[in-house]
Scaffold this motif. Structure first.
Motif, PDB file in Angstrom:
ATOM      1  N   CYS A 106     -21.584   9.808 101.374  1.00 28.19           N
ATOM      2  CA  CYS A 106     -21.027   8.791 102.062  1.00 28.19           C
ATOM      3  C   CYS A 106     -21.050   8.910 103.732  1.00 28.19           C
ATOM      4  CB  CYS A 106     -19.884   8.538 101.330  1.00 28.19           C
ATOM      5  SG  CYS A 106     -18.241   9.214 102.014  1.00 28.19           S
ATOM      6  N   CYS A 126     -21.954   4.425  97.898  1.00 31.31           N
ATOM      7  CA  CYS A 126     -19.961   4.962  97.382  1.00 31.31           C
ATOM      8  C   CYS A 126     -19.359   3.673  97.599  1.00 31.31           C
ATOM      9  CB  CYS A 126     -19.218   5.858  98.071  1.00 31.31           C
ATOM     10  SG  CYS A 126     -17.773   6.148  97.850  1.00 31.31           S
ATOM     11  N   ILE A 160     -16.692   2.161  97.548  1.00 26.06           N
ATOM     12  CA  ILE A 160     -15.364   2.504  98.710  1.00 26.06           C
ATOM     13  C   ILE A 160     -15.401   2.853  99.918  1.00 26.06           C
ATOM     14  CG2 ILE A 160     -13.853   2.102  96.377  1.00 26.06           C
ATOM     15  CD1 ILE A 160     -12.880   5.092  97.076  1.00 26.06           C
ATOM     16  N   ALA A 161     -16.609   2.874 100.580  1.00 21.72           N
ATOM     17  CA  ALA A 161     -17.248   3.601 101.494  1.00 21.72           C
ATOM     18  C   ALA A 161     -16.745   2.859 102.569  1.00 21.72           C
ATOM     19  CB  ALA A 161     -18.328   3.945 101.695  1.00 21.72           C
ATOM     20  N   THR A 209     -14.104   1.686 102.905  1.00 19.45           N
ATOM     21  CA  THR A 209     -12.180   0.702 103.117  1.00 19.45           C
ATOM     22  C   THR A 209     -11.469   2.935 102.383  1.00 19.45           C
ATOM     23  OG1 THR A 209     -11.574   0.798 101.047  1.00 19.45           O
ATOM     24  CG2 THR A 209     -11.549  -1.059 102.616  1.00 19.45           C
ATOM     25  N   CYS A 210     -12.276   3.762 102.782  1.00 17.21           N
ATOM     26  CA  CYS A 210     -12.326   5.438 102.362  1.00 17.21           C
ATOM     27  C   CYS A 210     -11.333   6.304 102.982  1.00 17.21           C
ATOM     28  CB  CYS A 210     -13.367   5.571 101.522  1.00 17.21           C
ATOM     29  SG  CYS A 210     -12.642   8.092 100.950  1.00 17.21           S
ATOM     30  N   GLN A 211     -10.034   6.450 103.315  1.00 21.69           N
ATOM     31  CA  GLN A 211      -9.570   7.183 104.109  1.00 21.69           C
ATOM     32  C   GLN A 211      -9.744   8.986 103.857  1.00 21.69           C
ATOM     33  OE1 GLN A 211      -8.421   5.522 106.706  1.00 21.69           O
ATOM     34  NE2 GLN A 211      -8.737   4.319 105.824  1.00 21.69           N
ATOM     35  N   LEU A 212     -10.627   8.889 102.999  1.00 19.75           N
ATOM     36  CA  LEU A 212     -10.799  10.536 102.930  1.00 19.75           C
ATOM     37  C   LEU A 212     -12.613  10.768 103.538  1.00 19.75           C
ATOM     38  CD1 LEU A 212     -11.028  13.380 100.945  1.00 19.75           C
ATOM     39  CD2 LEU A 212     -12.395  12.289  99.653  1.00 19.75           C
TER      40      LEU A 212
END
Length: 101
Positions: free
Chosen positions: A49, A57, A59-60, A62-65
Motif C-alpha cells: 500500500c 488495499c 482500507i488504505a 484509513t489505515c494507521q499501520l
C-alpha cells in the motif's frame, strides 16, 4: 555484484590484477550509511500500500499501520544518517583480530 554497484555509485574504486583490489573511493568519514542504503536499495516500499501504482488495499485511506510503518522507515534512515563508514570501523584492530580468527 555488490562491489560493482558500489563502484558504479562512487563509494568504492576497484582495480584488477595482482596489486588490485577494492578501496573506498572517498574518506570513510565522508560516506554516510543512510545515503548508501538509499542508493543501493532499489525498493524501500515496506508494504504494497506504500506504492500508489500497486496499492489495491481497500482500507488504505484509513489505515494507521501504513502511517506507523512509514514513520518507522523515516526514523530508521534518520538513525543511519548519523553514522559514517568511519564510525562503523572505529576499532580496526578488534575487527582485524575477529576476521583473522
Amino acid at each position: 555484484k555488490v562491489v560493482a554497484r558500489l563502484a558504479e555509485l562512487g563509494y568504492v574504486s576497484t582495480q584488477r590484477g595482482r596489486s588490485g583490489g577494492v578501496r573506498l573511493a572517498r574518506p570513510a568519514a565522508k560516506i554516510v550509511v543512510g545515503e548508501v542504503v538509499r542508493a543501493t536499495e532499489d525498493n524501500m516500499v515496506l508494504v504494497e500500500c506504500f506504492d500508489p501504482l500497486t496499492n489495491q488495499c481497500p482500507i488504505a485511506p484509513t489505515c494507521q499501520l501504513a502511517r506507523a510503518l512509514d514513520e518507522a522507515l523515516v526514523s530508521f534512515l534518520a538513525v543511519l544518517d548519523r553514522y559514517t563508514v568511519a564510525d562503523l570501523v572505529a576499532k580496526p584492530r578488534t575487527l582485524t583480530r575477529l576476521l583473522l580468527a
